[in-house]
Motif scaffolding. Structure first.
Motif, mmCIF file in Angstrom:
data_model
loop_
_atom_site.group_PDB
_atom_site.id
_atom_site.type_symbol
_atom_site.label_atom_id
_atom_site.label_comp_id
_atom_site.label_asym_id
_atom_site.label_seq_id
_atom_site.Cartn_x
_atom_site.Cartn_y
_atom_site.Cartn_z
ATOM 1 N N LEU A 68 11.140 -5.855 -1.601
ATOM 2 C CA LEU A 68 11.833 -6.981 -0.973
ATOM 3 C C LEU A 68 11.073 -7.562 0.220
ATOM 4 O O LEU A 68 10.854 -8.773 0.284
ATOM 5 C CB LEU A 68 13.258 -6.578 -0.588
ATOM 6 C CG LEU A 68 14.167 -7.701 -0.139
ATOM 7 C CD1 LEU A 68 14.296 -8.764 -1.215
ATOM 8 C CD2 LEU A 68 15.533 -7.151 0.230
ATOM 9 N N PRO A 69 10.613 -6.737 1.167
ATOM 10 C CA PRO A 69 9.849 -7.316 2.284
ATOM 11 C C PRO A 69 8.555 -8.004 1.826
ATOM 12 O O PRO A 69 8.135 -8.990 2.421
ATOM 13 C CB PRO A 69 9.524 -6.122 3.173
ATOM 14 C CG PRO A 69 10.471 -5.058 2.783
ATOM 15 C CD PRO A 69 10.837 -5.306 1.355
ATOM 16 N N ILE A 110 0.835 -1.201 0.000
ATOM 17 C CA ILE A 110 0.000 0.000 0.000
ATOM 18 C C ILE A 110 0.870 1.252 0.000
ATOM 19 O O ILE A 110 0.546 2.252 -0.633
ATOM 20 C CB ILE A 110 -0.961 -0.012 1.212
ATOM 21 C CG1 ILE A 110 -1.991 -1.129 1.033
ATOM 22 C CG2 ILE A 110 -1.637 1.338 1.401
ATOM 23 C CD1 ILE A 110 -2.768 -1.476 2.297
ATOM 24 N N ALA A 111 1.996 1.209 0.679
ATOM 25 C CA ALA A 111 2.852 2.394 0.801
ATOM 26 C C ALA A 111 3.606 2.730 -0.479
ATOM 27 O O ALA A 111 3.768 3.911 -0.808
ATOM 28 C CB ALA A 111 3.842 2.197 1.945
ATOM 29 N N TRP A 112 4.095 1.715 -1.220
ATOM 30 C CA TRP A 112 5.023 2.032 -2.293
ATOM 31 C C TRP A 112 4.458 2.874 -3.427
ATOM 32 O O TRP A 112 5.168 3.730 -3.947
ATOM 33 C CB TRP A 112 5.771 0.796 -2.798
ATOM 34 C CG TRP A 112 5.050 -0.114 -3.737
ATOM 35 C CD1 TRP A 112 4.429 -1.265 -3.418
ATOM 36 C CD2 TRP A 112 4.919 0.047 -5.145
ATOM 37 N NE1 TRP A 112 3.902 -1.828 -4.545
ATOM 38 C CE2 TRP A 112 4.193 -1.045 -5.624
ATOM 39 C CE3 TRP A 112 5.338 1.017 -6.062
ATOM 40 C CZ2 TRP A 112 3.870 -1.196 -6.962
ATOM 41 C CZ3 TRP A 112 5.009 0.860 -7.396
ATOM 42 C CH2 TRP A 112 4.292 -0.235 -7.834
ATOM 43 N N PRO A 113 3.197 2.739 -3.842
ATOM 44 C CA PRO A 113 2.735 3.638 -4.912
ATOM 45 C C PRO A 113 2.764 5.110 -4.494
ATOM 46 O O PRO A 113 3.075 5.980 -5.300
ATOM 47 C CB PRO A 113 1.297 3.191 -5.183
ATOM 48 C CG PRO A 113 1.156 1.851 -4.579
ATOM 49 C CD PRO A 113 2.169 1.759 -3.491
ATOM 50 N N PHE A 114 2.473 5.349 -3.232
ATOM 51 C CA PHE A 114 2.463 6.734 -2.758
ATOM 52 C C PHE A 114 3.886 7.263 -2.577
ATOM 53 O O PHE A 114 4.146 8.440 -2.806
ATOM 54 C CB PHE A 114 1.640 6.832 -1.476
ATOM 55 C CG PHE A 114 0.209 6.406 -1.696
ATOM 56 C CD1 PHE A 114 -0.655 7.178 -2.452
ATOM 57 C CD2 PHE A 114 -0.254 5.205 -1.193
ATOM 58 C CE1 PHE A 114 -1.954 6.782 -2.686
ATOM 59 C CE2 PHE A 114 -1.558 4.791 -1.421
ATOM 60 C CZ PHE A 114 -2.416 5.586 -2.171
ATOM 61 N N VAL A 115 4.801 6.394 -2.180
ATOM 62 C CA VAL A 115 6.212 6.781 -2.089
ATOM 63 C C VAL A 115 6.739 7.106 -3.484
ATOM 64 O O VAL A 115 7.428 8.118 -3.682
ATOM 65 C CB VAL A 115 7.054 5.668 -1.424
ATOM 66 C CG1 VAL A 115 8.539 5.944 -1.558
ATOM 67 C CG2 VAL A 115 6.670 5.519 0.042
ATOM 68 N N SER A 168 13.658 3.115 -3.842
ATOM 69 C CA SER A 168 12.370 3.026 -3.144
ATOM 70 C C SER A 168 11.620 1.759 -3.539
ATOM 71 O O SER A 168 11.061 1.069 -2.684
ATOM 72 C CB SER A 168 11.489 4.234 -3.471
ATOM 73 O OG SER A 168 12.079 5.414 -3.034
ATOM 74 N N GLY A 169 11.614 1.456 -4.827
ATOM 75 C CA GLY A 169 10.943 0.254 -5.296
ATOM 76 C C GLY A 169 11.526 -1.003 -4.692
ATOM 77 O O GLY A 169 10.796 -1.886 -4.242
#
Length: 105
Positions: free
Chosen positions: A40-41, A14-19, A34-35
């Motif tokens: 990875l997690p 959920i976080a990565w598109p906004f980052v 960032s990607g």
């Protein structure tokens, strides 16, 4: 425990598109880093969850929770559309998630 791994993976999903959205205009290596940091997690956590649940259940749960979570964050924090049709569609995903959870054991 497998569902906890799925939920934790979804936090990163959920976080990565906004980052990535916030990294527009920054150097390209920042976006790449960032990607990787957020992806990875996800792979590690989903890898743990497939040890206990069928892969189809893991992926359906992961994708559905990520879809709903991303929509909620987008609406709540980024002013994305919250029209009735979109909210009903999100609710259909939630109903599907409940079905996947109930019938996957």
């Amino acid at each position: 425990m497998a569902w906890l791994y799925i939920l934790l993976a979804d936090v990163f999903e959920i976080a990565w598109p906004f980052v990535l959205k916030r990294s527009v205009g920054l150097p390209k290596w920042t976006t790449l880093l960032s990607g990787v940091v957020f992806a990875l997690p996800i792979f590690l956590l989903l890898g743990e969850s497939v040890k206990c649940l069928p892969a189809s259940t893991v992926y359906a749960g992961f994708a559905g929770i990520a879809t709903v979570g991303t929509a909620i964050v987008g609406i709540a924090f980024f002013g994305e559309s919250a029209n009735l049709a979109r909210l009903c569609s999100v609710m259909l995903v939630v109903v599907g998630l409940v079905g996947v959870k109930l019938f996957s054991e």
